[in-house]
Design an enzyme around this catalytic site. Structure first.
Site, short mmCIF file in Angstrom:
data_model
loop_
_atom_site.label_atom_id
_atom_site.label_comp_id
_atom_site.label_asym_id
_atom_site.label_seq_id
_atom_site.Cartn_x
_atom_site.Cartn_y
_atom_site.Cartn_z
N SER A 16 30.53 25.58 -0.72
CA SER A 16 31.60 25.06 -1.56
C SER A 16 31.00 24.11 -2.58
O SER A 16 30.11 23.32 -2.26
CB SER A 16 32.63 24.32 -0.70
OG SER A 16 33.71 23.87 -1.48
N GLY A 17 31.46 24.23 -3.82
CA GLY A 17 30.91 23.40 -4.88
C GLY A 17 31.97 22.99 -5.87
O GLY A 17 33.17 23.24 -5.67
N ALA A 18 31.53 22.37 -6.96
CA ALA A 18 32.46 21.87 -7.96
C ALA A 18 33.24 23.00 -8.63
O ALA A 18 34.38 22.82 -9.03
CB ALA A 18 31.69 21.07 -9.01
N GLY A 20 33.76 26.21 -7.30
CA GLY A 20 34.46 27.13 -6.43
C GLY A 20 33.81 27.27 -5.07
O GLY A 20 32.93 26.48 -4.71
N ASP A 21 34.25 28.28 -4.32
CA ASP A 21 33.76 28.52 -2.97
C ASP A 21 33.08 29.88 -2.88
O ASP A 21 33.39 30.80 -3.64
CB ASP A 21 34.93 28.48 -1.97
CG ASP A 21 35.66 27.14 -2.00
OD1 ASP A 21 34.97 26.11 -2.10
OD2 ASP A 21 36.90 27.16 -1.93
N ILE A 22 32.16 29.99 -1.92
CA ILE A 22 31.47 31.26 -1.68
C ILE A 22 31.74 31.69 -0.24
O ILE A 22 31.61 30.89 0.70
CB ILE A 22 29.96 31.15 -1.94
CG1 ILE A 22 29.70 30.71 -3.37
CG2 ILE A 22 29.27 32.49 -1.67
CD1 ILE A 22 28.24 30.50 -3.70
N ASP A 129 20.58 25.05 -15.37
CA ASP A 129 20.80 24.38 -14.08
C ASP A 129 19.75 24.84 -13.07
O ASP A 129 20.08 25.23 -11.95
CB ASP A 129 22.21 24.64 -13.56
CG ASP A 129 22.62 23.67 -12.45
OD1 ASP A 129 21.98 22.61 -12.33
OD2 ASP A 129 23.59 23.99 -11.72
#
Length: 304
Positions: A16-18, A20-22, A129
């Protein structure tokens, strides 16, 4: 019009990140296990952009992309990207190895990171990034991939190869820990900046941390400013102190590239392969996490 993804079942959230989710997903028709990336509403449109970048890159050095569209999640349709399931990231493997890689492993990873970045640049994009979390091995652990192209951007016109004009008023894009000095200073990112981030990754792997980690600040912008000040005050010589001279040469070369300069990727790989050869090591694909006996010794290799 965006199509609906119908034959994918979400099985387990794995990240989970800024943005969205995987999830691990399963194709209900073929039973194939896949990865599914879902987009948070606040970043609507970013996943579609990433899908477009993956299509432009062609897939030989990126995970296979199966489908993009709307997928039902918690009774709401959200944007989803279905892709090949990958193995562990370099950050995960770094933790497995007690947050220190041997010189051999770092040099072999450096060669492979340069390969991936070169592939991306030849297709007219910069990543913006570069960090250990965004390099992953395939499930078999044989091949390293660069992932997460949500911030990727064309640095030149793909038809004319005319370079995007340099701007000096840009806010920080990417991850502050690994961002190049010029990114902190507001410059438009180009090929040199991706490679400077690769250099920072190698120093991080060898030393276990970077000097600007752990800086305290009241706001995110204040923290960015403190990291920038640290990068401005610490010379590359100081950053690479105690490391093989080739690591310093790598960082020095990319720091001194011009905005539009095409990096000499072969030279950078040669620096790393020479460091291996001088130590009597081979780039044989046997990494620390495979043998679980990482050595931090620099041996007789000339260091700074």
């Amino acid at each position: 019009m965006t199509t609906e993804i119908r034959n994918i079942k979400l099985v387990q959230k794995i990240a989970s990140g800024a943005f969205g989710d995987i999830f691990i997903g399963q194709n209900t028709v073929t039973n194939q296990t896949v990865a599914v990336k879902l987009e948070k509403k606040a970043h609507y449109g970013q996943l579609k952009h990433e899908y477009g970048v993956y299509k432009a890159l062609g897939g030989t050095r990126t995970p296979r992309i199966y489908e993009y569209g709307k997928i039902l999640y918690e009774n709401v349709y959200v944007n989803g990207l279905v892709m090949e399931l990958m193995g562990k990231s370099l950050e995960q493997l770094f933790v497995t190895c007690s947050r220190r890689f041997s010189l051999k492993t770092v040099l072999m990873l450096g060669e492979r990171m340069v390969d991936n970045v070169e592939y991306l640049h030849h297709r007219n994009y910069v990543h913006r990034d570069i960090k250990p979390d965004n390099f992953v091995f395939d499930v078999q652990g044989d091949r390293l991939y660069l992932i997460d192209y949500g911030l990727a951007k064309e640095f030149r016109n793909p038809m004319t190869f005319k370079h995007r004009e340099m701007r000096t008023d840009k806010s920080l894009t990417g991850t502050a820990r690994y961002a190049s000095l010029r990114t902190h200073q507001g410059y438009e990112q180009s090929r040199r900046d991706d490679l400077e981030s690769v250099g920072f990754c190698m120093v991080y792997f060898l030393k276990g941390r970077l000097p600007w980690q752990g800086l305290k600040a009241k706001t995110k912008q204040e923290k960015y400013d403190r990291i920038r000040e640290s990068k401005e005050s610490i010379s590359l010589y100081e950053l690479c102190m105690g490391l093989p001279k080739e690591i310093h040469s790598f960082c020095f070369y990319v720091r001194n590239l011009g905005y539009e300069d095409m990096p000499n990727y072969a030279y950078l790989r040669t620096l790393l392969s020479d460091a291996l050869r001088q130590r009597g090591l081979r780039s044989d694909g046997v990494f620390d996490w495979m043998v679980r006996t990482p050595s931090d010794s620099m041996g007789d290799l000339e260091i700074l």
